[in-house]
Motif scaffolding. Structure first.
Motif, short mmCIF file in Angstrom:
data_model
loop_
_atom_site.label_atom_id
_atom_site.label_comp_id
_atom_site.label_asym_id
_atom_site.label_seq_id
_atom_site.Cartn_x
_atom_site.Cartn_y
_atom_site.Cartn_z
N LEU A 24 47.81 61.03 45.46
CA LEU A 24 46.75 59.35 46.10
C LEU A 24 47.87 59.25 47.37
CD1 LEU A 24 46.26 56.41 45.36
CD2 LEU A 24 47.75 55.83 44.46
N LEU A 25 46.54 58.61 48.28
CA LEU A 25 47.37 59.10 50.01
C LEU A 25 46.81 57.67 50.13
CD1 LEU A 25 46.03 61.98 51.28
CD2 LEU A 25 48.56 62.01 50.35
N CYS A 26 47.30 56.63 50.88
CA CYS A 26 46.96 55.54 51.61
C CYS A 26 47.44 55.58 53.20
CB CYS A 26 47.48 54.86 50.77
SG CYS A 26 47.78 54.59 48.75
N LEU A 138 42.76 69.46 46.91
CA LEU A 138 42.34 68.02 47.97
C LEU A 138 41.30 68.78 48.22
CD1 LEU A 138 41.85 65.66 49.17
CD2 LEU A 138 44.34 65.85 49.89
N LEU A 139 41.93 69.93 50.03
CA LEU A 139 41.31 70.46 50.58
C LEU A 139 40.33 71.65 50.70
CD1 LEU A 139 44.31 72.85 52.05
CD2 LEU A 139 43.83 70.25 52.73
N ASP A 140 39.91 71.85 49.39
CA ASP A 140 38.52 72.54 48.87
C ASP A 140 37.88 71.10 48.29
OD1 ASP A 140 39.31 74.65 48.49
OD2 ASP A 140 40.28 74.63 46.66
N VAL A 141 37.80 69.90 47.47
CA VAL A 141 36.74 68.68 47.97
C VAL A 141 36.52 68.06 49.13
CG1 VAL A 141 36.45 67.36 46.00
CG2 VAL A 141 37.98 68.50 45.58
N VAL A 142 37.59 67.95 49.79
CA VAL A 142 37.29 66.74 50.91
C VAL A 142 35.98 67.43 51.41
CG1 VAL A 142 39.27 65.27 50.70
CG2 VAL A 142 39.06 67.83 52.99
N GLN A 143 35.57 66.31 52.60
CA GLN A 143 33.76 66.93 52.82
C GLN A 143 34.21 66.58 54.63
OE1 GLN A 143 30.50 64.68 50.69
NE2 GLN A 143 29.85 66.65 50.73
N PRO A 144 34.48 67.77 55.02
CA PRO A 144 35.25 67.55 56.81
C PRO A 144 34.01 67.04 57.46
CG PRO A 144 35.55 70.44 55.99
CD PRO A 144 34.38 69.47 54.45
N GLU A 145 34.00 65.83 58.47
CA GLU A 145 33.15 65.90 58.93
C GLU A 145 33.35 66.60 60.25
OE1 GLU A 145 34.09 61.77 61.68
OE2 GLU A 145 32.29 61.63 60.38
N LEU A 236 38.60 72.02 38.29
CA LEU A 236 38.43 70.68 37.84
C LEU A 236 38.79 69.83 38.90
CD1 LEU A 236 35.25 68.71 37.31
CD2 LEU A 236 37.66 68.79 35.12
N ALA A 237 38.27 69.39 40.23
CA ALA A 237 38.98 68.47 40.70
C ALA A 237 38.20 67.58 40.64
CB ALA A 237 38.64 69.00 42.08
N VAL A 238 38.55 65.77 40.59
CA VAL A 238 37.20 64.88 41.27
C VAL A 238 38.36 63.83 42.14
CG1 VAL A 238 37.25 61.96 39.86
CG2 VAL A 238 37.06 64.33 38.85
N LEU A 239 37.20 63.61 42.60
CA LEU A 239 38.34 62.73 44.74
C LEU A 239 37.66 61.43 44.07
CD1 LEU A 239 39.97 62.50 46.70
CD2 LEU A 239 37.62 63.70 47.52
N GLY A 240 38.43 60.50 44.47
CA GLY A 240 37.27 58.86 44.79
C GLY A 240 38.59 58.58 46.09
N ASP A 253 41.84 53.36 54.34
CA ASP A 253 41.51 54.90 53.73
C ASP A 253 42.68 54.88 52.50
OD1 ASP A 253 40.66 54.87 56.49
OD2 ASP A 253 39.08 55.18 55.45
N VAL A 254 42.23 55.10 51.38
CA VAL A 254 42.74 55.42 49.88
C VAL A 254 41.44 57.11 49.40
CG1 VAL A 254 43.06 55.07 47.62
CG2 VAL A 254 43.09 52.89 49.69
N PHE A 255 42.08 57.59 49.27
CA PHE A 255 42.10 58.93 48.20
C PHE A 255 43.15 59.04 47.12
CE2 PHE A 255 40.18 59.64 51.96
CZ PHE A 255 40.36 61.11 52.72
N ALA A 256 41.95 59.51 46.30
CA ALA A 256 43.27 59.88 44.50
C ALA A 256 42.00 61.00 44.14
CB ALA A 256 42.49 58.05 43.79
N LEU A 257 43.45 61.41 44.11
CA LEU A 257 42.44 63.00 43.56
C LEU A 257 44.28 63.48 42.40
CD1 LEU A 257 41.45 65.53 44.23
CD2 LEU A 257 43.27 66.76 44.97
N TYR A 258 42.75 64.17 41.57
CA TYR A 258 42.82 64.39 39.79
C TYR A 258 42.29 65.67 40.08
CZ TYR A 258 43.68 65.77 35.43
OH TYR A 258 44.54 66.73 34.42
#
Length: 267
Positions: A24-26, A138-145, A236-240, A253-258
């Motif tokens: 969890l990153l805030c 997290l590095l595999d799931v995030v979509q880089p701008e 398997l990864a779920v990112l909110g 900004d809030v990231f929640a990763l499982y």
């Protein structure tokens, strides 16, 4: 498929190891969002703005060796995660065959990428937040701008974990309109990768995004005695994500990763 509106639909292009984690990153930034680097088109010299020194400046005037890629350039080069950057960034490499591969720049890197007591020699920063372990999905799931690769020691501005250099990742924020994307990759050895992205705006100032990423593949080396396949992939990864635009210069900004991995080691 990429859904951009209610009526628009278009197509786009040697023992078991188990791990599960929750991150969890805030983040709260009192400045405007970082600029998006732009690659110069063939035959046209464009102004490329980078933040390699934590300030906005032209790439041509920055006394740092930087490779800047925006989302369009990443998609064009089929770079799906940070590990694929080695295909298009000079001097950047990873350990061949390693599941949790650390990064090396100009040959400077860490021997182990998943040992808690060893700091990486190439620092990875997601929206300014340092990611200490390179095996975080997290590095595999995030979509880089945008992605900026800084070569050479960057300890003055980014800390001691940057003896080889630094990777600065600016993530793509949740969209202002409802929409989503679905990607599927198939390949040999039973490869099946699925990724779904759904943008759900709550209001004009609050936006959310949900990303689900699944990656599976059979192993590529068999043990004749036990029948076990090594080198398989099962992730398997779920990112909110949520973004609150407080005012014109302040956002939260809030990231929640499982993430979950159930796969066998590299042979």
């Amino acid at each position: 498929y990429k859904i951009t509106g209610a009526d628009t639909l278009s197509t786009s292009t040697a023992a078991p190891a188990r791990a599960a984690g929750f991150t969890l990153l805030c983040l709260a930034a009192a400045v405007t969002l970082p600029p998006q680097p732009v690659l110069a088109q063939a035959g046209v010299l464009e102004e490329v703005v980078v933040t390699a020194r934590k300030r906005e400046e032209l790439l041509q005037e920055t006394p740092v060796a930087v490779s800047a890629l925006d989302s369009g350039a990443l998609a064009q080069a089929n770079i799906r995660d940070l590990g694929d950057l080695v295909k298009g960034v000079p001097g950047l490499s990873t350990r061949d065959g390693a599941k949790f591969a650390g990064y090396s720049i100009r040959g400077v890197g860490s021997r182990s990428a998943k040992t808690v007591g060893i700091d990486p020699a190439v620092g990875v920063y997601v929206d300014g937040v340092f990611i200490p372990r390179s095996d975080a999905q997290l590095l595999d799931v995030v979509q880089p701008e945008s992605v900026q690769v800084l070569r050479g020691p960057q300890g003055t501005l980014f800390g001691k974990n940057t003896a080889g250099g630094a990777l600065l990742v600016t993530t793509e924020k949740p969209a202002e309109e409802f929409g989503g994307e679905l990607y599927a990759d198939v390949g040999n050895l039973g490869r099946l990768d699925l990724r779904g992205v759904l943008d759900l705006p709550v209001s004009d100032t609050v936006k959310t995004r949900l990303t689900v990423d699944s990656r599976t593949r059979d192993g590529y080396m068999d043990d004749d005695e036990t029948g076990i396949e090594y080198g398989d992939e099962d992730k398997l990864a779920v990112l909110g994500q949520a973004q609150w635009l407080i005012n014109y210069s302040l956002s939260a900004d809030v990231f929640a990763l499982y993430s979950e991995q159930d796969e066998r080691s590299t042979p």
